[in-house]
Design a protein around this motif. Structure first.
Motif, PDB file in Angstrom:
ATOM      1  N   GLN A  42     -61.701  29.053 105.202  1.00  0.00           N
ATOM      2  CA  GLN A  42     -61.361  27.695 104.560  1.00  0.00           C
ATOM      3  C   GLN A  42     -61.379  27.927 103.439  1.00  0.00           C
ATOM      4  O   GLN A  42     -60.943  26.917 102.337  1.00  0.00           O
ATOM      5  N   TYR A  43     -62.286  28.909 102.390  1.00  0.00           N
ATOM      6  CA  TYR A  43     -62.401  28.632 101.203  1.00  0.00           C
ATOM      7  C   TYR A  43     -61.391  29.118 100.230  1.00  0.00           C
ATOM      8  O   TYR A  43     -60.071  28.551  99.517  1.00  0.00           O
ATOM      9  N   ASN A  44     -60.369  29.814 101.235  1.00  0.00           N
ATOM     10  CA  ASN A  44     -58.885  30.321 100.794  1.00  0.00           C
ATOM     11  C   ASN A  44     -57.864  29.690 100.648  1.00  0.00           C
ATOM     12  O   ASN A  44     -57.036  29.718 100.062  1.00  0.00           O
ATOM     13  N   GLU A  45     -57.980  28.440 101.432  1.00  0.00           N
ATOM     14  CA  GLU A  45     -57.420  26.962 101.599  1.00  0.00           C
ATOM     15  C   GLU A  45     -57.483  26.286 100.411  1.00  0.00           C
ATOM     16  O   GLU A  45     -56.885  25.855  99.902  1.00  0.00           O
ATOM     17  N   GLU A  46     -58.678  26.513 100.648  1.00  0.00           N
ATOM     18  CA  GLU A  46     -58.921  25.110  98.728  1.00  0.00           C
ATOM     19  C   GLU A  46     -58.768  26.363  97.554  1.00  0.00           C
ATOM     20  O   GLU A  46     -57.933  25.570  97.008  1.00  0.00           O
ATOM     21  N   ILE A  47     -58.989  27.672  97.508  1.00  0.00           N
ATOM     22  CA  ILE A  47     -58.430  28.449  96.881  1.00  0.00           C
ATOM     23  C   ILE A  47     -56.459  28.187  96.539  1.00  0.00           C
ATOM     24  O   ILE A  47     -56.165  27.620  95.318  1.00  0.00           O
ATOM     25  N   MET A  48     -56.124  28.487  97.207  1.00  0.00           N
ATOM     26  CA  MET A  48     -54.813  27.795  97.217  1.00  0.00           C
ATOM     27  C   MET A  48     -54.373  26.313  96.888  1.00  0.00           C
ATOM     28  O   MET A  48     -53.576  26.318  96.364  1.00  0.00           O
ATOM     29  N   GLU A  49     -55.158  25.178  97.704  1.00  0.00           N
ATOM     30  CA  GLU A  49     -54.729  24.028  96.714  1.00  0.00           C
ATOM     31  C   GLU A  49     -55.271  23.482  95.635  1.00  0.00           C
ATOM     32  O   GLU A  49     -54.898  23.451  94.561  1.00  0.00           O
ATOM     33  N   TYR A  50     -56.158  24.482  95.361  1.00  0.00           N
ATOM     34  CA  TYR A  50     -56.513  24.681  93.189  1.00  0.00           C
ATOM     35  C   TYR A  50     -55.103  25.138  92.416  1.00  0.00           C
ATOM     36  O   TYR A  50     -54.948  24.883  91.656  1.00  0.00           O
ATOM     37  N   VAL A  51     -54.952  26.510  93.439  1.00  0.00           N
ATOM     38  CA  VAL A  51     -53.966  26.877  92.618  1.00  0.00           C
ATOM     39  C   VAL A  51     -52.254  26.728  92.375  1.00  0.00           C
ATOM     40  O   VAL A  51     -51.914  26.190  91.503  1.00  0.00           O
ATOM     41  N   GLN A  52     -51.940  25.393  93.857  1.00  0.00           N
ATOM     42  CA  GLN A  52     -51.125  24.846  93.889  1.00  0.00           C
ATOM     43  C   GLN A  52     -51.275  23.643  92.173  1.00  0.00           C
ATOM     44  O   GLN A  52     -49.842  23.061  92.469  1.00  0.00           O
ATOM     45  N   LEU A  53     -52.469  22.973  92.264  1.00  0.00           N
ATOM     46  CA  LEU A  53     -52.482  21.960  91.671  1.00  0.00           C
ATOM     47  C   LEU A  53     -52.111  22.276  90.226  1.00  0.00           C
ATOM     48  O   LEU A  53     -51.722  21.634  89.575  1.00  0.00           O
ATOM     49  N   PHE A 110     -59.966  22.169  85.686  1.00  0.00           N
ATOM     50  CA  PHE A 110     -60.979  22.223  86.799  1.00  0.00           C
ATOM     51  C   PHE A 110     -60.334  22.695  87.542  1.00  0.00           C
ATOM     52  O   PHE A 110     -61.454  23.491  88.231  1.00  0.00           O
ATOM     53  N   SER A 111     -59.022  22.802  87.717  1.00  0.00           N
ATOM     54  CA  SER A 111     -58.909  23.645  88.827  1.00  0.00           C
ATOM     55  C   SER A 111     -59.384  25.611  88.820  1.00  0.00           C
ATOM     56  O   SER A 111     -59.686  25.971  89.109  1.00  0.00           O
ATOM     57  N   ASP A 112     -58.995  25.858  87.105  1.00  0.00           N
ATOM     58  CA  ASP A 112     -59.194  27.100  87.009  1.00  0.00           C
ATOM     59  C   ASP A 112     -61.184  27.519  87.846  1.00  0.00           C
ATOM     60  O   ASP A 112     -61.233  28.178  88.016  1.00  0.00           O
ATOM     61  N   VAL A 113     -61.741  26.375  86.941  1.00  0.00           N
ATOM     62  CA  VAL A 113     -63.149  26.939  87.536  1.00  0.00           C
ATOM     63  C   VAL A 113     -63.457  26.558  88.614  1.00  0.00           C
ATOM     64  O   VAL A 113     -64.531  27.464  89.655  1.00  0.00           O
ATOM     65  N   ARG A 114     -62.674  25.993  89.319  1.00  0.00           N
ATOM     66  CA  ARG A 114     -63.020  25.452  90.424  1.00  0.00           C
ATOM     67  C   ARG A 114     -62.527  26.799  91.857  1.00  0.00           C
ATOM     68  O   ARG A 114     -63.161  27.081  92.674  1.00  0.00           O
ATOM     69  N   VAL A 115     -60.995  27.279  91.342  1.00  0.00           N
ATOM     70  CA  VAL A 115     -60.680  28.631  91.469  1.00  0.00           C
ATOM     71  C   VAL A 115     -61.883  29.933  91.520  1.00  0.00           C
ATOM     72  O   VAL A 115     -62.204  30.443  92.474  1.00  0.00           O
ATOM     73  N   LYS A 116     -62.505  29.607  90.283  1.00  0.00           N
ATOM     74  CA  LYS A 116     -63.395  30.797  90.180  1.00  0.00           C
ATOM     75  C   LYS A 116     -64.278  31.155  91.232  1.00  0.00           C
ATOM     76  O   LYS A 116     -65.302  31.875  91.507  1.00  0.00           O
ATOM     77  N   ILE A 117     -64.837  29.332  91.259  1.00  0.00           N
ATOM     78  CA  ILE A 117     -66.287  29.139  91.651  1.00  0.00           C
ATOM     79  C   ILE A 117     -66.371  29.651  93.415  1.00  0.00           C
ATOM     80  O   ILE A 117     -67.212  29.835  93.740  1.00  0.00           O
ATOM     81  N   LEU A 118     -64.932  28.899  94.184  1.00  0.00           N
ATOM     82  CA  LEU A 118     -64.710  29.598  94.839  1.00  0.00           C
ATOM     83  C   LEU A 118     -64.479  30.754  95.843  1.00  0.00           C
ATOM     84  O   LEU A 118     -64.871  31.298  97.130  1.00  0.00           O
ATOM     85  N   THR A 119     -64.327  31.508  94.162  1.00  0.00           N
ATOM     86  CA  THR A 119     -63.973  33.656  94.835  1.00  0.00           C
ATOM     87  C   THR A 119     -64.778  33.744  95.013  1.00  0.00           C
ATOM     88  O   THR A 119     -65.251  34.900  95.659  1.00  0.00           O
ATOM     89  N   LYS A 120     -65.598  33.507  93.581  1.00  0.00           N
ATOM     90  CA  LYS A 120     -67.243  34.603  94.234  1.00  0.00           C
ATOM     91  C   LYS A 120     -67.927  33.883  95.311  1.00  0.00           C
ATOM     92  O   LYS A 120     -68.694  34.961  95.970  1.00  0.00           O
TER      93      LYS A 120
END
Length: 156
Positions: A42-53, A110-120
């Motif tokens: 689920q985290y990886n899916e969300e990360i991919m959505e923010y990368v796509q954004l 915002f996308s960059d920050v969310r990706v960092k948080i979700l990755t951690k």
């Protein structure tokens, strides 16, 4: 005779303990591992959505500064042509279906920050997954050692 009955009792106790360990592996550790992997997915899916954004926003900035044409679903799979002329502000889902108006640069940050948080968060789950796998391995080693105790000694 007492040695034989004590040996049989010890073997039965070891077999019972092996069964307990196997049940613990299958019912607890493997289920925990499945749940961890599900959450990581689920985290990886969300990360991919923010990368796509972020990629979409960068495409807008570099290739479509004057806007673009698109089709919009107006309901019941009926589409209508639309033209987006103003590209300076967009609405971004910040979570829990709450949307916030942002500039393209703010949305990228915002996308960059969310990706960092979700990755951690995903990394924490990955470490927990490694610990669970180690627990499973240790339990299997314990079973192996107990199984050796059950096997009758072969005289030389």
């Amino acid at each position: 005779m007492q040695d034989k009955s004590k040996q049989m009792t010890d073997q039965e106790a070891n077999q019972a303990r092996i069964t307990q360990i196997e049940e613990f592996i299958n019912e607890v550790l493997k289920e925990d591992l499945r749940q961890l992997e599900k959450c990581m997915g689920q985290y990886n899916e969300e990360i991919m959505e923010y990368v796509q954004l972020k990629n979409t926003l960068q495409t807008f900035e570099t290739h479509l500064p004057e806007g673009y044409k698109t089709q919009v679903n107006i309901g019941s799979n009926i589409f209508m042509q639309a033209r987006v002329k103003q590209m300076d502000r967009i609405l971004v889902n910040i979570g829990k279906d709450v949307y916030l108006e942002m500039s393209l640069q703010e949305a990228e940050k915002f996308s960059d920050v969310r990706v960092k948080i979700l990755t951690k968060q995903s990394d924490v789950l990955r470490e927990e997954s490694v610990r669970k796998r180690a627990q499973i391995k240790m339990a299997l080693i314990a079973i192996s050692e107990r199984a050796k105790l059950i096997q009758p000694e072969v005289p030389n």
